[in-house]
Motif scaffolding. Sequence first.
Motif, PDB file in Angstrom:
ATOM      1  N   ASN A 126     -43.449  -5.704  63.257  1.00  0.00           N
ATOM      2  CA  ASN A 126     -42.747  -6.971  63.452  1.00  0.00           C
ATOM      3  C   ASN A 126     -43.054  -8.020  62.392  1.00  0.00           C
ATOM      4  N   PHE A 127     -44.184  -7.856  61.680  1.00  0.00           N
ATOM      5  CA  PHE A 127     -44.539  -8.830  60.650  1.00  0.00           C
ATOM      6  C   PHE A 127     -43.760  -8.615  59.356  1.00  0.00           C
ATOM      7  N   VAL A 128     -43.020  -7.535  59.246  1.00  0.00           N
ATOM      8  CA  VAL A 128     -42.227  -7.276  58.036  1.00  0.00           C
ATOM      9  C   VAL A 128     -40.871  -7.948  58.191  1.00  0.00           C
ATOM     10  N   ASN A 129     -40.662  -9.031  57.450  1.00  0.00           N
ATOM     11  CA  ASN A 129     -39.407  -9.769  57.528  1.00  0.00           C
ATOM     12  C   ASN A 129     -38.417  -9.374  56.441  1.00  0.00           C
ATOM     13  N   SER A 130     -38.914  -8.692  55.424  1.00  0.00           N
ATOM     14  CA  SER A 130     -38.031  -8.167  54.390  1.00  0.00           C
ATOM     15  C   SER A 130     -38.731  -6.983  53.746  1.00  0.00           C
ATOM     16  N   ILE A 131     -37.940  -5.994  53.347  1.00  0.00           N
ATOM     17  CA  ILE A 131     -38.535  -4.807  52.752  1.00  0.00           C
ATOM     18  C   ILE A 131     -37.588  -4.222  51.725  1.00  0.00           C
ATOM     19  N   MET A 132     -38.162  -3.668  50.675  1.00  0.00           N
ATOM     20  CA  MET A 132     -37.377  -3.005  49.643  1.00  0.00           C
ATOM     21  C   MET A 132     -37.635  -1.513  49.701  1.00  0.00           C
ATOM     22  N   TYR A 133     -36.556  -0.746  49.842  1.00  0.00           N
ATOM     23  CA  TYR A 133     -36.678   0.691  49.633  1.00  0.00           C
ATOM     24  C   TYR A 133     -36.651   0.939  48.118  1.00  0.00           C
ATOM     25  N   ILE A 134     -37.601   1.743  47.610  1.00  0.00           N
ATOM     26  CA  ILE A 134     -37.634   2.082  46.189  1.00  0.00           C
ATOM     27  C   ILE A 134     -37.843   3.588  46.039  1.00  0.00           C
ATOM     28  N   ASP A 135     -37.072   4.212  45.155  1.00  0.00           N
ATOM     29  CA  ASP A 135     -37.261   5.633  44.879  1.00  0.00           C
ATOM     30  C   ASP A 135     -38.636   5.882  44.265  1.00  0.00           C
ATOM     31  N   GLY A 136     -39.144   7.080  44.466  1.00  0.00           N
ATOM     32  CA  GLY A 136     -40.494   7.401  44.004  1.00  0.00           C
ATOM     33  C   GLY A 136     -40.642   7.502  42.508  1.00  0.00           C
ATOM     34  N   ASP A 137     -39.517   7.552  41.770  1.00  0.00           N
ATOM     35  CA  ASP A 137     -39.599   7.644  40.308  1.00  0.00           C
ATOM     36  C   ASP A 137     -39.307   6.314  39.622  1.00  0.00           C
ATOM     37  N   LEU A 138     -39.532   5.208  40.349  1.00  0.00           N
ATOM     38  CA  LEU A 138     -39.480   3.886  39.727  1.00  0.00           C
ATOM     39  C   LEU A 138     -40.862   3.525  39.198  1.00  0.00           C
ATOM     40  N   TYR A 139     -40.884   2.573  38.254  1.00  0.00           N
ATOM     41  CA  TYR A 139     -42.148   2.100  37.695  1.00  0.00           C
ATOM     42  C   TYR A 139     -41.961   0.645  37.297  1.00  0.00           C
TER      43      TYR A 139
ATOM     44  N   THR B 298     -20.704   2.205  41.989  1.00  0.00           N
ATOM     45  CA  THR B 298     -20.859   0.888  41.364  1.00  0.00           C
ATOM     46  C   THR B 298     -22.289   0.392  41.463  1.00  0.00           C
ATOM     47  N   TYR B 299     -22.976   0.762  42.540  1.00  0.00           N
ATOM     48  CA  TYR B 299     -24.319   0.246  42.801  1.00  0.00           C
ATOM     49  C   TYR B 299     -25.335   1.392  42.876  1.00  0.00           C
ATOM     50  N   GLN B 300     -26.603   1.049  42.681  1.00  0.00           N
ATOM     51  CA  GLN B 300     -27.682   2.033  42.582  1.00  0.00           C
ATOM     52  C   GLN B 300     -28.487   2.043  43.874  1.00  0.00           C
ATOM     53  N   ALA B 301     -28.677   3.234  44.434  1.00  0.00           N
ATOM     54  CA  ALA B 301     -29.363   3.348  45.724  1.00  0.00           C
ATOM     55  C   ALA B 301     -30.866   3.534  45.589  1.00  0.00           C
ATOM     56  N   GLY B 302     -31.407   3.395  44.388  1.00  0.00           N
ATOM     57  CA  GLY B 302     -32.840   3.599  44.191  1.00  0.00           C
ATOM     58  C   GLY B 302     -33.688   2.384  44.444  1.00  0.00           C
ATOM     59  N   LEU B 303     -33.073   1.204  44.562  1.00  0.00           N
ATOM     60  CA  LEU B 303     -33.798  -0.032  44.852  1.00  0.00           C
ATOM     61  C   LEU B 303     -32.867  -0.922  45.666  1.00  0.00           C
ATOM     62  N   ILE B 304     -33.171  -1.058  46.947  1.00  0.00           N
ATOM     63  CA  ILE B 304     -32.324  -1.824  47.859  1.00  0.00           C
ATOM     64  C   ILE B 304     -33.203  -2.626  48.799  1.00  0.00           C
ATOM     65  N   GLY B 305     -32.845  -3.884  49.015  1.00  0.00           N
ATOM     66  CA  GLY B 305     -33.636  -4.746  49.891  1.00  0.00           C
ATOM     67  C   GLY B 305     -32.910  -5.078  51.181  1.00  0.00           C
TER      68      GLY B 305
ATOM     69  N   SER C 168     -30.424  -7.995  34.157  1.00  0.00           N
ATOM     70  CA  SER C 168     -30.414  -6.749  33.389  1.00  0.00           C
ATOM     71  C   SER C 168     -31.763  -6.054  33.367  1.00  0.00           C
ATOM     72  N   GLY C 169     -32.828  -6.738  33.788  1.00  0.00           N
ATOM     73  CA  GLY C 169     -34.150  -6.136  33.772  1.00  0.00           C
ATOM     74  C   GLY C 169     -34.555  -5.488  35.074  1.00  0.00           C
ATOM     75  N   ILE C 170     -33.666  -5.517  36.082  1.00  0.00           N
ATOM     76  CA  ILE C 170     -33.977  -4.956  37.395  1.00  0.00           C
ATOM     77  C   ILE C 170     -33.268  -3.621  37.558  1.00  0.00           C
ATOM     78  N   ASN C 171     -34.057  -2.590  37.804  1.00  0.00           N
ATOM     79  CA  ASN C 171     -33.544  -1.236  38.030  1.00  0.00           C
ATOM     80  C   ASN C 171     -32.734  -0.713  36.850  1.00  0.00           C
ATOM     81  N   VAL C 172     -33.311  -0.850  35.678  1.00  0.00           N
ATOM     82  CA  VAL C 172     -32.741  -0.221  34.485  1.00  0.00           C
ATOM     83  C   VAL C 172     -33.004   1.275  34.586  1.00  0.00           C
TER      84      VAL C 172
END
Length: 315
Positions: free
Chosen positions: A101-114, A147-154, A207-211
């Motif tokens: 319940n303390f998580v008010n926002s979360i980002m899913y990120i693929d495991g091959d992000l850095y 159109t959009y990338q599913a590797g980083l979504i909030g 342009s620097g997010i999820n290149v």
Amino acid sequence: MSISMEFYHFCTIIGKEYLLKGLALHDSLEKHAKNFHLWICCLDDISLQFLKRMNLKNVTLIPLESIEDDQLLSVKKSRTPHEYSFTLKSPLVLYILNNYNFVNSIMYIDGDLYFYSDPKPILNQWGDGSVFICEQRLAKNIEDSGTYQAGLIGFKRDSNAFQCLEWWRTKCLEWCFHWHEEDLWTDQKYLNKWPELFSGVIISNDSGINVGPWNEGNYESTPDFNVSNGEVYINNHKLVVYHFSGFVILNELEFDLCNYCWVNEDTLNHVYIPYIRAIQKAIGRVKSIDDTFTYGFALRMSREKAIHYYKYSNN
């Protein structure tokens, strides 16, 4: 190195083949996010046991069976492990929001992000929005995958985000395969409809997010791509996170930088080599536990079959 005063919640899905990449991802968060927590859904017992032994800071491990229900199990055998991991994204996010319940926002990120710098620009753009997505900005030579990338979504803890997550879950249960069929492709082309179906969808223009390699062809030279004081900038936006889609580990020293396109020299020197060093560090950590470890290596792939073969030694 930047120091963030924000607190970030992330989640990802890791199996034994992605263990090395997942360790590199965690390492990048430790460097740049500082105040973060990462939930890792482990697809198999091998990854779960390795990660337990590593006792990573700011990490909660979630065994796969914790999020599986009858609906997920009913489609599991019809999908490859990769396709099933796509199907699991929305159930994982829903599991975390429903159980912490303390998580008010979360980002899913693929495991091959850095991450290469503080994730704060993501929060700044997300603002009061419910859902955060990034345009792919596909280069001309890359096949359309949405159109959009599913590797980083909030996702925020609000009704708009929950409606979106439930809709995505339902659609992925119906169809989520690694081939093109009409207007479908994996879990990703479903995102095309989100801005019209749901309120509060924020589309990043940074342009620097999820290149990733699918759009790096758009930034092949200055001023599109430049380095200042050790920081990479793309279209004057600091590189926040790079998605190493198609990156293949052959062994400790040899890699296929991308198995579907070529990587230019600037990106190799300033983006890929730091990542390779992180992967090599991860290999060392895993082999200190089990020196016979080979998961994550493409053992059946020869260097001749690599699209962009690269050998690296930091000695």
